[in-house]
Structures are given as structure tokens and as C-alpha cells.
Design an enzyme around this catalytic site. Structure first.
Site, PDB file in Angstrom:
ATOM      1  N   LYS A 255      81.168  57.303  78.679  1.00  0.00           N
ATOM      2  CA  LYS A 255      81.862  56.666  77.562  1.00  0.00           C
ATOM      3  C   LYS A 255      81.922  55.152  77.768  1.00  0.00           C
ATOM      4  O   LYS A 255      81.839  54.649  78.878  1.00  0.00           O
ATOM      5  CB  LYS A 255      83.284  57.237  77.439  1.00  0.00           C
ATOM      6  CG  LYS A 255      83.322  58.751  77.230  1.00  0.00           C
ATOM      7  CD  LYS A 255      82.795  59.140  75.863  1.00  0.00           C
ATOM      8  CE  LYS A 255      82.809  60.653  75.666  1.00  0.00           C
ATOM      9  NZ  LYS A 255      81.622  61.309  76.209  1.00  0.00           N
ATOM     10  N   ASP A 256      82.106  54.433  76.660  1.00  0.00           N
ATOM     11  CA  ASP A 256      82.119  52.974  76.673  1.00  0.00           C
ATOM     12  C   ASP A 256      83.153  52.425  77.654  1.00  0.00           C
ATOM     13  O   ASP A 256      84.206  53.013  77.860  1.00  0.00           O
ATOM     14  CB  ASP A 256      82.446  52.434  75.274  1.00  0.00           C
ATOM     15  CG  ASP A 256      81.406  52.823  74.241  1.00  0.00           C
ATOM     16  OD1 ASP A 256      81.343  54.015  73.911  1.00  0.00           O
ATOM     17  OD2 ASP A 256      80.669  51.946  73.768  1.00  0.00           O
ATOM     18  N   ARG A 257      82.828  51.262  78.207  1.00  0.00           N
ATOM     19  CA  ARG A 257      83.786  50.585  79.075  1.00  0.00           C
ATOM     20  C   ARG A 257      84.862  49.899  78.236  1.00  0.00           C
ATOM     21  O   ARG A 257      86.052  50.152  78.432  1.00  0.00           O
ATOM     22  CB  ARG A 257      83.089  49.541  79.956  1.00  0.00           C
ATOM     23  CG  ARG A 257      84.065  48.732  80.806  1.00  0.00           C
ATOM     24  CD  ARG A 257      83.367  47.609  81.564  1.00  0.00           C
ATOM     25  NE  ARG A 257      84.308  46.907  82.417  1.00  0.00           N
ATOM     26  CZ  ARG A 257      85.074  45.901  82.015  1.00  0.00           C
ATOM     27  NH1 ARG A 257      85.003  45.493  80.759  1.00  0.00           N
ATOM     28  NH2 ARG A 257      85.904  45.302  82.849  1.00  0.00           N
TER      29      ARG A 257
END
Length: 676
Positions: A255-257
Site C-alpha cells: 500500500k501507498d506510503r
């Protein structure tokens, strides 16, 4: 779009600006320097599906709470954090008088205790009367003692330990010393009893600790809620705190940072109480929603992700059409026609030199050039690394550069550490073999990321050409997934080293569309896939597209029909990716605000904390009981979007289609501030 089969396309530059502004932008692009970083056109992202619709300007990810991602599991359930684990049973509080009375009673019991005569005789035979008297004194007074005799035979020592436990009712602890004598002390019976009582309250029918979560099994699944951290970073924190190897933790997708995300994670070989205790020390992360399972999660074990995205500082640049109309028409087109399923700019890094450029050199076995690109002094790199890069460029002193390189630069550190331990050639340079050795010291998932980025660049370029040639019209030679073929694309692959989109494609085959398929409307444009270059994929039978694969790779001195390499990590099998993605359950809201730091949507943790506070009669914020904050008015405008995408699709590419803006890090859509 009135006729989706006759899609027209334009480059992003032409989307919604006037001729003079357009010309100015073209000139700016021609004059741009390395400082501008990577742009969409550099990685094959060039077209829109609905260029005739106006877009709007705005910025995403001004705050990491502006980008919420919730995983969708294989059953279609959106993953939310709805609890923060459980509270450990508390030990009942007792008064000082009760504690003292218990101590006096315990002391009296010990004074009156006598060892069974038969067992005492056995102890005397082993230790002698003098040592047995000392052992009895230890039991009564809580002193310690060490036996005079030593015992070399391990089997004899084991029997002695057992005899001591039996004789003193498990209330003495004995340990063997380095000289094979016995050290004996009194154990804390009360703490052991209380601990056992606590454990007994949390065991399943088989006596295994389960804390009320049903029958214990080999794996624990839990929800990970994280803020401003990527999945790998979060997992590393957990494994470090638990002191377990990273392989015991699995997840379905990264998942995105710069976001707040929720996803399921599995772990093995760990007690639930130890896992749950992490919430006392985790920062920017929290875990909960436990359940036991017979199997771990693996990459690709998800249907997709649900996104809630806040676009701030929205303006239209068009006085003739309202923002409401632009967003409404754009969302309608996005739902009906979708967007080109490009690999997003995240795939290619944030430095001046794209990851796909490094991947190209690795595929060409240009080890020195690849390493030098990674270590190069670029305009857009981590600022803290610039001194180390400068040292390397000027001196080629790996040890000196290594001292200045920040630890978070994993690839750079691996290269410099390896090179610092190798001899230079007579001319003071490192050999090609030395660079190869250094490249292979980069963590495997990171070094394969570079070659996957090159595949993504090729795929993007081909997808643009496919839409440019035929729009959204199905043509003979297009590829679709062959649902009758279930054999895996590749075998024996360690899925820890693959992205979810690559992993998913390992279990599918493709076939070419025929005229009969088109006449029978058996497939639609949503079914069309394109392969990333590899040795185990079918290329489109459409000669124009097939030749494009040849031309692109030939320009880089490669052949799409020869993607095997001597180095296994860089021997690419290829994978398939749908050309068009349509977001599901797309909805939008327009919100007005004044304070740029004002949070406009609530995270799962916000909602959980305030819901619990309300239920327990504590102070809570009514505005934080729902996903959306109320519109309190203001001079600034934000658009909030909520939608679902399939596995491996990039939300930024959906936003790009809607807004008609450049999505590179320095583009009009992004205004990234790292810590808010």
C-alpha cells in the site's frame, strides 16, 4: 463519450488549456532540465480516453490523511479497522493488609512443610545430609545455595531436577552450573499461580491460548492500520519488535506510503498476546481485528482497493462551466469508459533518473553502468545522500562514500559496502565483475524492482499506441485472458519478491481475439490485455503492435522474444495487464474550507476512537463518526472522491483521466509535503 468504440485521444498537454498556454508549456518541456525529474511522457504515459472533456486543477496528498486506502479481500469485503485488539485481564487489586496476611500464611506453611521421607532419603543419597538441610532452608527462607557435589552425567542431572521438583512441589528452581553443580533457589509460587490462572482463562478447548478468538490455528490474521508508512517499512517495524524473521509475515499487496491505509496481514509462530502487546509501542500504526486461520496470506490474495481521495485547492480555469458540471461529467465518463490502466509514476521512482533506466542496464548486463546510475549525483535525490554521491563521483572511494550515505538508501548502501570490500584494478577502477557482485548485494525485491520498471515502461508505451491506433474498438489480434487454461505461467517462484500485479499474472494464459469473437460480442474492451515483455507470454498477433514491441526493445538493444538472462533475477517471464480499468462505486463530494491544514475526511482510527468514546459516555467529536467531515464553508474548494479499483491499478491514473493533469512528482497535481 457518445461512441466509446471511436475513442479520440490527445496528449496530456492538450487536455484543457488554451493554444497560447499550450505553446508555452511545450516550450517549457523542451527546455526542462534534470531538476524537473521524470515526466509522464518519459515512461509512456501520453493519452487520455476522454480528451474532449474539461478537467480541473487541484492538488493531492497535501496531507497524508488526504489519501485513504482500504484493501478489498477476495470475498469483496472492504477491510476496516473496527477494534484495537483486546485488553489483557488485570490482576485484582488487594489491600496491603491482605498482602501481608497472605505472606504470613505462606511463611507459616513453608515452616511446617516436611519433605516426604522416601524422597528425602533419595536426596540425602545424592547430595548428603548437609546439603539437603541447606536445600530445606532455601525452601523456608528464600535464600540460595549451590551443592558441593558436581554431576557429569546429563541423564543423572535430569533425574535430579525432576526429584527436586517432586520433593518440593515445584516450589524450588534448580539450574546446572558450568561446573555441573546445582544452584537452587525458591520460585515465586504466587506469581506462577496467578499467571497460570490468567492463562487458563484464555485457552481454547485444546488448552491452546486463544484469548477468546476461537480455536487456535497455525496463522493469525490481523488488520494493519498505518499512517505515512509503506507496507514494507511497517512490516519491518513489527518483525523487529517481535524479533522474528520477515518471512513469518505475509500480506496480499503493498500500500501507498503517503496515505492512511488498512490491509490484512498474516503472521505465524507467534503468540496472540505478544502480537496484541505491540499496540503499546507502535507509532503511526495500530493492529486489531484478529482471527486464526489454517493458511497465510500471499501476494495477490485480494480483489483490489477502495480509495478516498481529497483533491485540494480546486480551480477550473473555465468560467463557462461550473465545477459541479465538470466533476459530474468527468465521473460519469470515468465510470462508463474507464481510464488507460497505465503503471503510475510511483513505479518509476522519485529521483531524476527513472528506475526503468536502471532496469534497462541490468537487462543488458551493464553492471557498472547500472551501479553508477544508482550512485549518481542527481538533482532529485534524497538531500541527505548528496554528499555521499558527490564523494563517490569525485573519488570513487566506496568506503568514504559509505560513511556519508544515509542508511535508508538501501541500494546505495549495498553497492558501496560491497565495493569497499573489493580490490580495484591497476588503473584504480573497479572491474565489471566487482560491479556485478555489488549489484547482487542489493536486496532481491529491490533489484528486481528495476527490471519490472522497465517492463512497465514498455507496457505503457504499447498501451498508448494500442489506444492511438484503435481507440476502444476491439480488433482481431487483441489479447484476452484464456479462461480455459489454468496452468501457471511460471513455477517455483518465491512470491515475496513480486508485486501483486506480477504475482497475479503467474496463473493465467492469453489468447488472440478472432473475428468470430468480435461478431458474437464475446469480449469487450475491458477484457483486452497486453503483455509486459517476457519469455513466457503471448504477444498480440496484430502486426502493428507486435512490431512495436520489437522496435521499442530494439532501440534498447534487446529482443522481446529473447528475455531469458543468465542471472535468474533478471530473466523475465512477463505478465498480462488489462488495458482499460473502470472504477466501481464512484462517488464524489465538493467541500469548502479555509484552513489548508484542516482534515476533510476521517480515517478508520478517527471513526473507531470517537465511536468508542460515544458508546462509553466519554467526550467525542460528532464530526468524526463518519468518513466525511461536514462542509462548514470557506473560500477554498476541495473535491473528495471515493471509488474502488482492481488489483494493481493506480488511483493516480484514474485521477489523471478525470483532472487532465500531469501526475509526476513535480506535476500540477502533486504538492507533496512529507510530514503533514
Amino acid at each position: 463519450m457518445s461512441d466509446s468504440s471511436e475513442a479520440t485521444v490527445k496528449r496530456p498537454l492538450d487536455a484543457h488549456v488554451g493554444p497560447s498556454e499550450n505553446a508555452a508549456k511545450k516550450l517549457k518541456i523542451e527546455q526542462r532540465t534534470q531538476a524537473d525529474g521524470i515526466h509522464e511522457a518519459d515512461v509512456g504515459i501520453t493519452l487520455f480516453l476522454s480528451p474532449e472533456l474539461p478537467g480541473f486543477r487541484g492538488q493531492i496528498k497535501q496531507r497524508y490523511t488526504d489519501f485513504l486506502v482500504n484493501e478489498i479481500d477476495q470475498e469483496g469485503k472492504v477491510i476496516h479497522l473496527t477494534d484495537k485488539g483486546f485488553k489483557m485481564p488485570k490482576k485484582p487489586q488487594r489491600s496491603k493488609e491482605e498482602v501481608n496476611a497472605e505472606k504470613e500464611s505462606e511463611a507459616a506453611r513453608r515452616q511446617e512443610f516436611n519433605v516426604d521421607p522416601e524422597l528425602r532419603n533419595q536426596l540425602v543419597e545424592i547430595f548428603g545430609e548437609e546439603d539437603v538441610l541447606k536445600i530445606e532452608s532455601v525452601y523456608r527462607t528464600a535464600n540460595k545455595m549451590e551443592t558441593a557435589k558436581n554431576f557429569e552425567d546429563k541423564s543423572v542431572r535430569t533425574k535430579i531436577h525432576q526429584l527436586l521438583r517432586e520433593a518440593f512441589k515445584n516450589e524450588l528452581e534448580s539450574v546446572t552450573t558450568d561446573t555441573n553443580t546445582f544452584k537452587i533457589a525458591r520460585s515465586n509460587r504466587n506469581s506462577r499461580t496467578n499467571k497460570q490462572e490468567k492463562i487458563n482463562q484464555t485457552r481454547d478447548a485444546n488448552g491452546v491460548e486463544n484469548w477468546g478468538y476461537g480455536p487456535s490455528k497455525d496463522f493469525i490474521h490481523f488488520t494493519l492500520h498505518k499512517e505515512n508508512k509503506d507496507t514494507m517499512e511497517a512490516v519491518n517495524v513489527i518483525t523487529k519488535l517481535l524479533r522474528v524473521p520477515s518471512r513469518v509475515i505475509r500480506y496480499a499487496g503493498t500500500k501507498d506510503r503517503r496515505a492512511v491505509t488498512c490491509q490484512r496481514v498474516s503472521i505465524s509462530k507467534i503468540g496472540l498476546d505478544r502480537l496484541n502487546a505491540l499496540n503499546r509501542t507502535l507509532k503511526g500504526m495500530i493492529i486489531g481485528n484478529y482471527n486464526f486461520s489454517d493458511a497465510s496470506l500471499n501476494l495477490g490474495d485480494l480483489k483490489g482497493n477502495e480509495f478516498v481521495v481529497v483533491i485540494r485547492d480546486v480551480t477550473t480555469g473555465n468560467s463557462e462551466v461550473s465545477l459541479e458540471e465538470i466533476v459530474s461529467n468527468g465521473c460519469k465518463s470515468l465510470s462508463e469508459n474507464g481510464f488507460i490502466n497505465y503503471f503510475g509514476m510511483q513505479r518509476f521512482g522519485t529521483f531524476s533518473i527513472s528506475t526503468h533506466t536502471i532496469g534497462r542496464e541490468l537487462l543488458l548486463s551493464n553492471w557498472k553502468k547500472a551501479a553508477e546510475l544508482i550512485l549518481s549525483d542527481q538533482d532529485n535525490v534524497l538531500p541527505k545522500s548528496k554528499e555521499a554521491r558527490k564523494i563517490w563521483a569525485e573519488t570513487k572511494d566506496a568506503a568514504l562514500a559509505l560513511k556519508q550515505m544515509p542508511r535508508q538508501c538501501l541500494a546505495e548502501n549495498a553497492l558501496l559496502y560491497s565495493l569497499s570490500n573489493q580490490r580495484k584494478e591497476e588503473d584504480g577502477t573497479y572491474s565489471e565483475n566487482a560491479y556485478y557482485t555489488a549489484i547482487m548485494k542489493i536486496p532481491r525485491n529491490l533489484r528486481t524492482m528495476y527490471v519490472h520498471a522497465y517492463q512497465s515502461y514498455v507496457w505503457n508505451s504499447i498501451a498508448s499506441k494500442r489506444i492511438e491506433l484503435h481507440g476502444l474498438k476491439l480488433v482481431v489480434g487483441d489479447l484476452v485472458i484464456d479462461t480455459s487454461e489454468k496452468s501457471p505461467l511460471i513455477s517455483g517462484i518465491d512470491d515475496e519478491d513480486f508485486d501483486e500485479d506480477v504475482r497475479e499474472a503467474q496463473f493465467i494464459r492469453a489468447k488472440a481475439v478472432t473475428q468470430e469473437d468480435i461478431d458474437s460480442v464475446k469480449y469487450t474492451m475491458e477484457d483486452v490485455v497486453l503483455p509486459s515483455p517476457g519469455f513466457d507470454v503471448l504477444y498480440p498477433s496484430n502486426e502493428e503492435l507486435k512490431q512495436l514491441y520489437v522496435d521499442i526493445l530494439k532501440a534498447d538493444n534487446m529482443d522481446p522474444f529473447n528475455m531469458r538472462r543468465k542471472v535468474r533475477d533478471f530473466s523475465l517471464a512477463g505478465s498480462y495487464r488489462t488495458v482499460i480499468q473502470k472504477p466501481k462505486s464512484l462517488e464524489y463530494r465538493i467541500i469548502h474550507y479555509d484552513d489548508p491544514s484542516q482534515q476533510l475526511v476521517n480515517t478508520d482510527l478517527d471513526i473507531l476512537n470517537n465511536t468508542r468514546a460515544k458508546e462509553s459516555g466519554q467526550k467525542y467529536m460528532k464530526a468524526k463518526l463518519d468518513r466525511y467531515m461536514p462542509d462548514k464553508g470557506g473560500e477554498k474548494t476541495a473535491v473528495v472522491l471515493k471509488f474502488q479499483l482492481g488489483t494493481s491499478a493506480y488511483a493516480t491514473m484514474a485521477l489523471r483521466e478525470l483532472m487532465k493533469l500531469e501526475t509526476s512528482r513535480r506535476g500540477d497535481m502533486c504538492d507533496v509535503k512529507e510530514n503533514i
